[in-house]
Scaffold this motif. Structure first.
Motif, PDB file in Angstrom:
ATOM      1  N   ASN A   1       0.850  -1.228   0.057  1.00 42.49           N
ATOM      2  CA  ASN A   1       0.028   0.034   0.003  1.00 42.49           C
ATOM      3  C   ASN A   1       0.823   1.223  -0.102  1.00 42.49           C
ATOM      4  O   ASN A   1       0.223   2.343   0.658  1.00 42.49           O
ATOM      5  CB  ASN A   1      -0.959   0.156   1.036  1.00 42.49           C
ATOM      6  N   ILE A   2       1.945   1.164  -0.755  1.00 44.37           N
ATOM      7  CA  ILE A   2       2.705   2.577  -0.912  1.00 44.37           C
ATOM      8  C   ILE A   2       2.895   3.008  -2.356  1.00 44.37           C
ATOM      9  O   ILE A   2       3.941   3.454  -2.806  1.00 44.37           O
ATOM     10  CB  ILE A   2       3.962   2.801  -0.157  1.00 44.37           C
ATOM     11  N   GLY A   3       1.863   2.414  -3.160  1.00 44.76           N
ATOM     12  CA  GLY A   3       1.996   2.454  -4.712  1.00 44.76           C
ATOM     13  C   GLY A   3       1.392   3.749  -5.008  1.00 44.76           C
ATOM     14  O   GLY A   3       1.055   4.709  -4.110  1.00 44.76           O
ATOM     15  N   PRO A   4       0.970   3.997  -6.286  1.00 44.49           N
ATOM     16  CA  PRO A   4       0.575   5.349  -6.611  1.00 44.49           C
ATOM     17  C   PRO A   4      -0.965   5.543  -6.174  1.00 44.49           C
ATOM     18  O   PRO A   4      -1.188   6.729  -5.670  1.00 44.49           O
ATOM     19  CB  PRO A   4       0.128   4.985  -8.271  1.00 44.49           C
ATOM     20  N   LYS A   5      -1.816   4.774  -5.973  1.00 41.20           N
ATOM     21  CA  LYS A   5      -2.815   4.864  -5.387  1.00 41.20           C
ATOM     22  C   LYS A   5      -3.003   4.654  -3.957  1.00 41.20           C
ATOM     23  O   LYS A   5      -3.648   5.044  -3.060  1.00 41.20           O
ATOM     24  CB  LYS A   5      -4.174   4.095  -5.941  1.00 41.20           C
ATOM     25  N   GLY A   6      -1.920   3.778  -3.362  1.00 43.17           N
ATOM     26  CA  GLY A   6      -2.223   3.136  -2.073  1.00 43.17           C
ATOM     27  C   GLY A   6      -1.673   4.073  -1.123  1.00 43.17           C
ATOM     28  O   GLY A   6      -2.450   4.315  -0.046  1.00 43.17           O
ATOM     29  N   ALA A   7      -0.881   5.218  -1.143  1.00 42.46           N
ATOM     30  CA  ALA A   7      -0.398   5.985   0.245  1.00 42.46           C
ATOM     31  C   ALA A   7      -1.179   7.363   0.365  1.00 42.46           C
ATOM     32  O   ALA A   7      -1.367   7.586   1.219  1.00 42.46           O
ATOM     33  CB  ALA A   7       1.057   6.362  -0.036  1.00 42.46           C
TER      34      ALA A   7
ATOM     35  N   PRO B   1     -11.303  -9.486  -0.383  1.00 36.33           N
ATOM     36  CA  PRO B   1     -10.707  -8.521  -1.671  1.00 36.33           C
ATOM     37  C   PRO B   1     -10.445  -7.302  -1.229  1.00 36.33           C
ATOM     38  O   PRO B   1     -10.918  -6.687  -0.215  1.00 36.33           O
ATOM     39  CB  PRO B   1     -12.360  -8.793  -2.282  1.00 36.33           C
ATOM     40  N   VAL B   2      -9.681  -6.698  -2.138  1.00 33.89           N
ATOM     41  CA  VAL B   2      -8.996  -5.247  -1.836  1.00 33.89           C
ATOM     42  C   VAL B   2     -10.045  -4.199  -2.081  1.00 33.89           C
ATOM     43  O   VAL B   2     -11.002  -4.464  -3.156  1.00 33.89           O
ATOM     44  CB  VAL B   2      -7.880  -5.218  -2.773  1.00 33.89           C
ATOM     45  N   VAL B   3     -10.222  -3.297  -1.308  1.00 30.54           N
ATOM     46  CA  VAL B   3     -11.035  -2.085  -1.663  1.00 30.54           C
ATOM     47  C   VAL B   3     -10.297  -0.916  -2.179  1.00 30.54           C
ATOM     48  O   VAL B   3      -9.249  -0.455  -1.530  1.00 30.54           O
ATOM     49  CB  VAL B   3     -11.814  -1.640  -0.340  1.00 30.54           C
ATOM     50  N   VAL B   4     -10.549  -0.523  -3.412  1.00 26.35           N
ATOM     51  CA  VAL B   4      -9.648   0.305  -4.035  1.00 26.35           C
ATOM     52  C   VAL B   4      -9.757   1.704  -3.309  1.00 26.35           C
ATOM     53  O   VAL B   4     -10.937   2.089  -3.183  1.00 26.35           O
ATOM     54  CB  VAL B   4      -9.827   0.369  -5.748  1.00 26.35           C
ATOM     55  N   PRO B   5      -8.860   2.334  -3.151  1.00 21.29           N
ATOM     56  CA  PRO B   5      -8.904   3.676  -2.433  1.00 21.29           C
ATOM     57  C   PRO B   5      -9.694   5.038  -3.415  1.00 21.29           C
ATOM     58  O   PRO B   5      -9.638   4.720  -4.435  1.00 21.29           O
ATOM     59  CB  PRO B   5      -7.288   4.279  -2.075  1.00 21.29           C
ATOM     60  N   SER B   6     -10.448   5.444  -2.828  1.00 21.31           N
ATOM     61  CA  SER B   6     -11.216   6.579  -3.416  1.00 21.31           C
ATOM     62  C   SER B   6     -11.401   7.780  -2.555  1.00 21.31           C
ATOM     63  O   SER B   6     -11.114   7.802  -1.478  1.00 21.31           O
ATOM     64  CB  SER B   6     -12.634   6.237  -3.907  1.00 21.31           C
TER      65      SER B   6
ATOM     66  N   LYS C   1      -7.425  15.259  -4.567  1.00 20.84           N
ATOM     67  CA  LYS C   1      -7.161  13.725  -4.281  1.00 20.84           C
ATOM     68  C   LYS C   1      -8.197  12.842  -5.346  1.00 20.84           C
ATOM     69  O   LYS C   1      -7.660  11.911  -5.487  1.00 20.84           O
ATOM     70  CB  LYS C   1      -7.338  13.591  -2.825  1.00 20.84           C
ATOM     71  N   LYS C   2      -9.381  13.360  -5.448  1.00 25.11           N
ATOM     72  CA  LYS C   2     -10.256  12.624  -5.901  1.00 25.11           C
ATOM     73  C   LYS C   2      -9.721  12.446  -7.540  1.00 25.11           C
ATOM     74  O   LYS C   2      -9.946  11.423  -8.018  1.00 25.11           O
ATOM     75  CB  LYS C   2     -11.442  13.173  -6.244  1.00 25.11           C
ATOM     76  N   LEU C   3      -9.226  13.756  -8.116  1.00 25.51           N
ATOM     77  CA  LEU C   3      -8.632  13.552  -9.430  1.00 25.51           C
ATOM     78  C   LEU C   3      -7.512  12.701  -9.579  1.00 25.51           C
ATOM     79  O   LEU C   3      -7.456  11.636 -10.423  1.00 25.51           O
ATOM     80  CB  LEU C   3      -8.035  14.801  -9.795  1.00 25.51           C
ATOM     81  N   PHE C   4      -6.807  12.619  -8.371  1.00 21.42           N
ATOM     82  CA  PHE C   4      -5.540  11.712  -8.552  1.00 21.42           C
ATOM     83  C   PHE C   4      -6.032  10.180  -8.474  1.00 21.42           C
ATOM     84  O   PHE C   4      -5.603   9.379  -9.415  1.00 21.42           O
ATOM     85  CB  PHE C   4      -4.748  12.017  -7.161  1.00 21.42           C
ATOM     86  N   LEU C   5      -6.739   9.917  -7.564  1.00 23.54           N
ATOM     87  CA  LEU C   5      -7.107   8.549  -7.280  1.00 23.54           C
ATOM     88  C   LEU C   5      -8.097   7.865  -8.282  1.00 23.54           C
ATOM     89  O   LEU C   5      -7.744   6.878  -8.680  1.00 23.54           O
ATOM     90  CB  LEU C   5      -8.013   8.583  -5.882  1.00 23.54           C
ATOM     91  N   ASP C   6      -8.708   8.955  -8.976  1.00 25.80           N
ATOM     92  CA  ASP C   6      -9.741   8.360 -10.111  1.00 25.80           C
ATOM     93  C   ASP C   6      -8.842   8.102 -11.506  1.00 25.80           C
ATOM     94  O   ASP C   6      -9.282   7.316 -12.361  1.00 25.80           O
ATOM     95  CB  ASP C   6     -10.904   9.561 -10.640  1.00 25.80           C
ATOM     96  N   THR C   7      -7.645   9.012 -11.558  1.00 24.92           N
ATOM     97  CA  THR C   7      -7.157   8.968 -13.149  1.00 24.92           C
ATOM     98  C   THR C   7      -5.385   8.541 -13.031  1.00 24.92           C
ATOM     99  O   THR C   7      -4.895   8.272 -14.040  1.00 24.92           O
ATOM    100  CB  THR C   7      -7.042  10.409 -13.547  1.00 24.92           C
ATOM    101  N   VAL C   8      -4.972   8.160 -11.851  1.00 23.45           N
ATOM    102  CA  VAL C   8      -3.585   8.056 -11.805  1.00 23.45           C
ATOM    103  C   VAL C   8      -3.362   6.866 -12.485  1.00 23.45           C
ATOM    104  O   VAL C   8      -3.976   5.654 -12.199  1.00 23.45           O
ATOM    105  CB  VAL C   8      -2.698   8.127 -10.383  1.00 23.45           C
ATOM    106  N   THR C   9      -2.205   6.504 -13.151  1.00 21.55           N
ATOM    107  CA  THR C   9      -1.592   5.353 -13.983  1.00 21.55           C
ATOM    108  C   THR C   9      -0.603   4.550 -12.992  1.00 21.55           C
ATOM    109  O   THR C   9      -0.167   5.215 -11.907  1.00 21.55           O
ATOM    110  CB  THR C   9      -1.096   5.681 -15.353  1.00 21.55           C
ATOM    111  N   GLN C  10      -0.222   3.498 -13.543  1.00 26.46           N
ATOM    112  CA  GLN C  10       0.662   2.491 -12.611  1.00 26.46           C
ATOM    113  C   GLN C  10       2.211   3.005 -12.822  1.00 26.46           C
ATOM    114  O   GLN C  10       2.332   3.995 -13.710  1.00 26.46           O
ATOM    115  CB  GLN C  10       0.519   1.222 -12.883  1.00 26.46           C
ATOM    116  N   ALA C  11       2.965   2.592 -12.319  1.00 26.41           N
ATOM    117  CA  ALA C  11       4.346   2.825 -12.408  1.00 26.41           C
ATOM    118  C   ALA C  11       4.957   2.968 -13.793  1.00 26.41           C
ATOM    119  O   ALA C  11       5.561   3.610 -14.459  1.00 26.41           O
ATOM    120  CB  ALA C  11       5.251   1.945 -11.502  1.00 26.41           C
ATOM    121  N   ASP C  12       4.521   1.818 -14.442  1.00 27.13           N
ATOM    122  CA  ASP C  12       4.952   1.450 -15.959  1.00 27.13           C
ATOM    123  C   ASP C  12       4.718   2.637 -16.994  1.00 27.13           C
ATOM    124  O   ASP C  12       5.074   2.654 -17.906  1.00 27.13           O
ATOM    125  CB  ASP C  12       4.777  -0.103 -16.340  1.00 27.13           C
TER     126      ASP C  12
END
Ligand code: FES
Length: 581
Positions: A446-452, A540-545, A551-562
């Motif tokens: 839980n320290i990935g793009p959406k995790g923290a 099951p994992v509950v995806v952060p929102s 913060k909403k813009l970030f969590l709704d649209t951020v992509t993964q590290a790759d």
């Protein structure tokens, strides 16, 4: 032939006539604009010159940009000497240690600020002044999307300090001394004393951390003047580069040398080579992927790994080596490195000078005897600093900075000791009750793009205090987060997909066996697929929102590290290709 607006077939507007405010009467819009700027004392003659905007990221919260007043003066001098009109404007500035929850959370916001201010205000070219880790990628991302001629000027590195006769600099030595303090090797007085010496002047971190990495990558991309990466912040060389950068921006405006002509697949390939050869920060990959995404290019991580096998680490800077940025500058800076790397580079890539990288290497002349940039025959590490790992724990890939890892841990199988998030880590890492040995593998979720959120640099998990006191200096660590480029250790980062969206990392439990094999590029969780499926079903994992705001813009649209942890809507609408081609 001059370029024309599609709408009215008029020659494209330049200078103050660009981007007129919408009053429904362009003549009035220009009349009003000139009236207002004349209120600041400008003459008609000044207002007819090409306008060069300067993105000013000076901030009392950002000591890495503490030389901004002097840089601005020098850039403006260069612009005026070349016949342009300099107009600086503020944008967001981000410092690593003054950004909550993490600077990465704000990088995309800064890129949007930069892009939109370039679009909104009249300018024929832009000088981007950045330095601290996230600022340079944010500026290059924003400028790439805005599309006008752009040139990057970094603030330059800080000087090194001296602690009890030992040379020290941020931030590898910050971590080293803090590690000694945690291991009770130094006392309260000494840790307080060294705190005065680690940052000896304004400027960016003095080792090959993310700021130095991005300075070198900006030059490798062709986005900074040759020689622009290495001069320290408080030197005459830095101010001269600033003046020349201003003058070059005017030339770029005349030549309409837009950023898309520089940020080509070849430029990104050169940047990838340089990243590997300098033992650069792992953050460099994320930022390159984000910048490339803005021009419709994907970075091929598997290709980066292949390139690493024939790209030795040549630069002897901490944390992979011994020296500091000021030593790199005295050794000739990027010209020395690029000369050595020449057979591996795409020499036809265009730079902000209007000349190719190959031409600039020739213009830099012959090298001289020095000890900071090694020869390809005698590298400080035989392969590129960064290896890309895959396996059932990271189906989308993970990375390890092998050049600063413990050689004895690169082939390792061990028992997982799991921390559910950064708060859990802070709570238990120093507990005497923690069931951990030096052979175990620390796992932080839980320290990935959406995790923290924001993928903090918490991947450098500290050695548990009970092991540190026993003298343990390294242990295998795995997370979906990032780590500072100034850090070192056998640390697997950027596990993709991250745990917060249900990647396999989410389902690792205490006691699971994990296998790391850097030679086979493998990171595997030795748990059956049925068991993992049952864990997924049970919890099951509950995806952060979030409900509102950034913060909403970030969590709704951020992509993964790759994909660079950029917002999905900021990438170029069409993918044009992959790097390398
Ligand atoms: Fe600004 Fe390191 S904290 S460059």
């Amino acid at each position: 032939m001059s370029r024309r607006n599609q709408s009215d077939d008029q020659p494209e507007a330049t200078g103050l006539k660009k981007g007129l405010t919408s009053y429904g009467d362009n003549g009035f819009s220009l009349f009003l604009r000139k009236a207002f700027i004349k209120g600041a004392g400008y003459s008609d003659s000044a207002l007819t010159r090409p306008v060069v905007g300067i993105a000013n990221t000076g901030s009392a919260y950002n000591p890495c940009h503490g030389n901004m007043p002097q840089l601005l003066e020098a850039v403006k001098r260069g612009i005026m000497l070349a016949g342009g009109l300099p107009l600086d404007f503020p944008t967001i500035s981000i410092h690593e240690s003054f950004s909550y929850p993490t600077s990465m959370y704000l990088r995309n916001l800064m890129s949007m600020d930069t892009e939109e201010m370039i679009r909104a205000q009249p300018m024929d070219a832009i000088v981007l002044i950045g330095g601290c880790d996230k600022t340079v990628p944010a500026q290059l991302m924003g400028a790439a999307s805005a599309g006008i001629p752009a040139i990057e000027l970094v603030t330059g590195s800080m000087l090194t300090g001296s602690h009890r006769s030992e040379r020290v600099g941020a931030c590898t030595d910050c971590r080293r001394y803090w590690g000694k303090y945690r291991a009770q090797e130094i006392d309260d007085q000494e840790i307080a004393d060294v705190n005065n010496q680690l940052v000896a002047s304004v400027g960016t971190c003095s080792v090959m951390g993310t700021a130095s990495t991005m300075a070198c990558l900006s030059e490798a991309l062709g986005m900074s003047l040759p020689g622009g990466a290495s001069p320290p912040a408080v030197t005459a060389d830095r101010m001269r580069i600033a003046e020349l950068t201003g003058a070059q921006a005017v030339q770029m405006a005349h030549d309409k040398l837009t950023i898309d002509k520089i940020l080509t697949p070849d430029a990104f390939e050169n940047a990838m080579r340089v990243l590997l050869a300098i033992g650069g920060s792992t953050n460099g990959i994320v930022h390159l992927a984000a910048i490339a995404g803005r021009v419709g290019l994907d970075i091929d991580l598997q290709a980066l790994d292949r390139m690493g096998k024939d790209t030795p680490v040549l630069l002897d800077l901490k944390p992979s080596g011994q020296h500091y940025m000021e030593d790199f500058h005295k050794a000739g800076g990027m010209a020395t490195l690029l000369r050595e790397l020449k057979p591996l580079l795409k020499l036809d890539a265009l730079t902000v000078t209007g000349r190719t990288l190959g031409e600039e290497i020739e213009r830099a002349g012959p090298g001289f005897a020095q000890t900071v940039v090694k020869s390809a025959a005698e590298p400080i590490y035989p392969q590129g600093g960064i290896a890309v790992l895959q396996g059932n724990l990271a189906p989308g890939g993970a990375i390890i900075k092998q050049s600063s890892a413990d050689a004895g841990l690169m082939e390792h199988e061990g028992r997982a000791v799991v921390f559910e998030d950064a708060a859990d880590l802070a709570l238990r890492i120093d507990s005497d009750e923690l069931d951990v040995t030096a052979d175990d593998i620390l796992v932080l979720k839980n320290i990935g793009p959406k995790g923290a959120p924001g993928m903090p640099e918490a991947g450098y998990i500290p050695i548990p205090r009970k092991l540190a006191i026993q003298g343990v200096k390294d242990i295998v660590r795995i997370s979906d987060g990032r780590m500072s480029g100034t850090a070192f250790g056998t640390i697997v980062l950027h596990v993709t997909p991250e745990s917060a969206i249900g990647g396999p990392l989410a389902y690792v439990q205490n006691g699971d066996r994990i296998r790391l094999s850097v030679s086979r590029r493998e990171i595997s969780l030795l748990v059956s697929e049925q068991e993992l499926a049952s864990r997924r079903e049970r919890a099951p994992v509950v995806v952060p929102s979030a409900e509102r705001g950034y913060k909403k813009l970030f969590l709704d649209t951020v992509t993964q590290a790759d994909k660079g942890v950029d917002f999905d809507f900021l990438r170029a609408p069409q993918t044009k290709g992959t790097v390398p081609r």
